[in-house]
Scaffold this motif. Sequence first.
Motif, PDB file in Angstrom:
ATOM      1  N   ILE A  59       7.583  -4.575  -5.545  1.00 29.37           N
ATOM      2  CA  ILE A  59       6.956  -3.992  -4.369  1.00 29.37           C
ATOM      3  C   ILE A  59       5.441  -4.167  -4.373  1.00 29.37           C
ATOM      4  N   GLY A  60       4.843  -4.129  -5.555  1.00 30.54           N
ATOM      5  CA  GLY A  60       3.404  -4.314  -5.630  1.00 30.54           C
ATOM      6  C   GLY A  60       2.988  -5.713  -5.236  1.00 30.54           C
ATOM      7  N   LYS A  61       3.686  -6.709  -5.769  1.00 30.11           N
ATOM      8  CA  LYS A  61       3.340  -8.108  -5.533  1.00 30.11           C
ATOM      9  C   LYS A  61       3.645  -8.543  -4.110  1.00 30.11           C
ATOM     10  N   TYR A  62       4.782  -8.110  -3.577  1.00 31.99           N
ATOM     11  CA  TYR A  62       5.250  -8.668  -2.308  1.00 31.99           C
ATOM     12  C   TYR A  62       5.061  -7.776  -1.080  1.00 31.99           C
ATOM     13  N   HIS A  88       7.249   6.128  -6.778  1.00 31.50           N
ATOM     14  CA  HIS A  88       5.867   6.417  -6.384  1.00 31.50           C
ATOM     15  C   HIS A  88       4.862   5.632  -7.222  1.00 31.50           C
ATOM     16  N   MET A  89       5.328   4.964  -8.271  1.00 30.53           N
ATOM     17  CA  MET A  89       4.347   4.381  -9.205  1.00 30.53           C
ATOM     18  C   MET A  89       4.644   2.964  -9.681  1.00 30.53           C
ATOM     19  N   ASN A  90       5.868   2.430  -9.508  1.00 30.91           N
ATOM     20  CA  ASN A  90       6.120   1.108 -10.097  1.00 30.91           C
ATOM     21  C   ASN A  90       5.298   0.004  -9.435  1.00 30.91           C
ATOM     22  N   GLY A  91       4.965   0.181  -8.148  1.00 35.27           N
ATOM     23  CA  GLY A  91       4.083  -0.788  -7.501  1.00 35.27           C
ATOM     24  C   GLY A  91       2.660  -0.722  -8.023  1.00 35.27           C
ATOM     25  N   ILE A  92       2.217   0.481  -8.384  1.00 30.25           N
ATOM     26  CA  ILE A  92       0.878   0.642  -8.962  1.00 30.25           C
ATOM     27  C   ILE A  92       0.810  -0.059 -10.314  1.00 30.25           C
ATOM     28  N   GLU A  93       1.879   0.045 -11.095  1.00 28.37           N
ATOM     29  CA  GLU A  93       1.930  -0.659 -12.376  1.00 28.37           C
ATOM     30  C   GLU A  93       1.767  -2.161 -12.170  1.00 28.37           C
ATOM     31  N   GLU A  94       2.442  -2.696 -11.148  1.00 29.09           N
ATOM     32  CA  GLU A  94       2.308  -4.123 -10.859  1.00 29.09           C
ATOM     33  C   GLU A  94       0.874  -4.474 -10.476  1.00 29.09           C
ATOM     34  N   LEU A  95       0.257  -3.647  -9.636  1.00 25.39           N
ATOM     35  CA  LEU A  95      -1.115  -3.910  -9.212  1.00 25.39           C
ATOM     36  C   LEU A  95      -2.063  -3.916 -10.409  1.00 25.39           C
ATOM     37  N   LEU A  96      -1.847  -2.976 -11.334  1.00 23.35           N
ATOM     38  CA  LEU A  96      -2.697  -2.929 -12.529  1.00 23.35           C
ATOM     39  C   LEU A  96      -2.590  -4.215 -13.335  1.00 23.35           C
ATOM     40  N   MET A  97      -1.378  -4.728 -13.478  1.00 21.28           N
ATOM     41  CA  MET A  97      -1.168  -5.927 -14.280  1.00 21.28           C
ATOM     42  C   MET A  97      -1.652  -7.196 -13.585  1.00 21.28           C
ATOM     43  N   ARG A  98      -1.765  -7.142 -12.254  1.00 23.75           N
ATOM     44  CA  ARG A  98      -2.109  -8.336 -11.476  1.00 23.75           C
ATOM     45  C   ARG A  98      -3.572  -8.340 -11.015  1.00 23.75           C
TER      46      ARG A  98
END
Length: 294
Positions: A59-62, A88-98
């Motif tokens: 969800i974060g990437k796409y 509520h947070m797995n997209g934030i984790e992706e954003l942090l890594m990207r």
Amino acid sequence: MASLALYITAWLILISGPLLRRGMEVTMLDIGQGDCICVQGPKHQNYLIDGGSSDVKEIGKYRIEPFLKSRGIAQLDYVFLSHGDLDHMNGIEELLMRQDVGVRIRNLVVPGKQYWDERILKIITMAKMYGTDVKEMEYGTELKEGEMKFTCLGPGGNTDDKSHNVTTGNESSMILHLEYGEFDMLFTGDVEKEGEERLTEVLDVIQEEKKITWEILKTAHHGSKNSTTETFLQTVYPQYAWISAGRKNRYGHPHDLTLKRLEKSGAKIYSTQDNGAVAVTVRKKTMWIHGGNS
């Protein structure tokens, strides 16, 4: 506060590229079964309130990152995490890594330490590893940008200190009050049961001090039947209720009883299921709600 003049436009394409912005804009993203709200402040700072989904992959990437880039947002100044649920947070984790190829996150804002669970501890560690500062937001804490202000209304805040008996999870969601001129919006995370009872007590006290017309309520827990009670709505009486929930989700969100309670309170409902992404633009004493089916 006096009610705002309101104009509603049906923009079939909500997100078509960076726009010149005056005032403030709040967008509820269509991210399936989860929550993600972007706030673009009057002095061009950018905020995210939650960011995750349980039924949309990456969800974060796409979803989240493309939205941010389409609005010309290269940096998020503050990302608020209401609680530790993955939707509520797995997209934030992706954003942090990207962040090296995506969007920079300056600050991750989490509830006070007593409300941390293993997932919040994990994302705090991740944020620090990727160079993002971590800040706690306790009851009564304020964050200002010009005439715009966030105030934390929970968890905690009641006089008998029952909040310390609450552990983690939905009932301990971070609650935010967004003010900009005469516009007021309430962000409720997944708060329910005792957490919503405490929030109602806090709002009752606030209403005694200054009469607030709540223009928009971000409905708690995707419209679950365990949240947004009649007692709560008798205090808030929102003009508009926003609901973020996935289409044909397995939880039955939003629940028919919650929808009926909202309708009885007089709120006009906007949901990502029916409307796709929804946004409000606020300038001086005027606001526009705009969105479109997707």
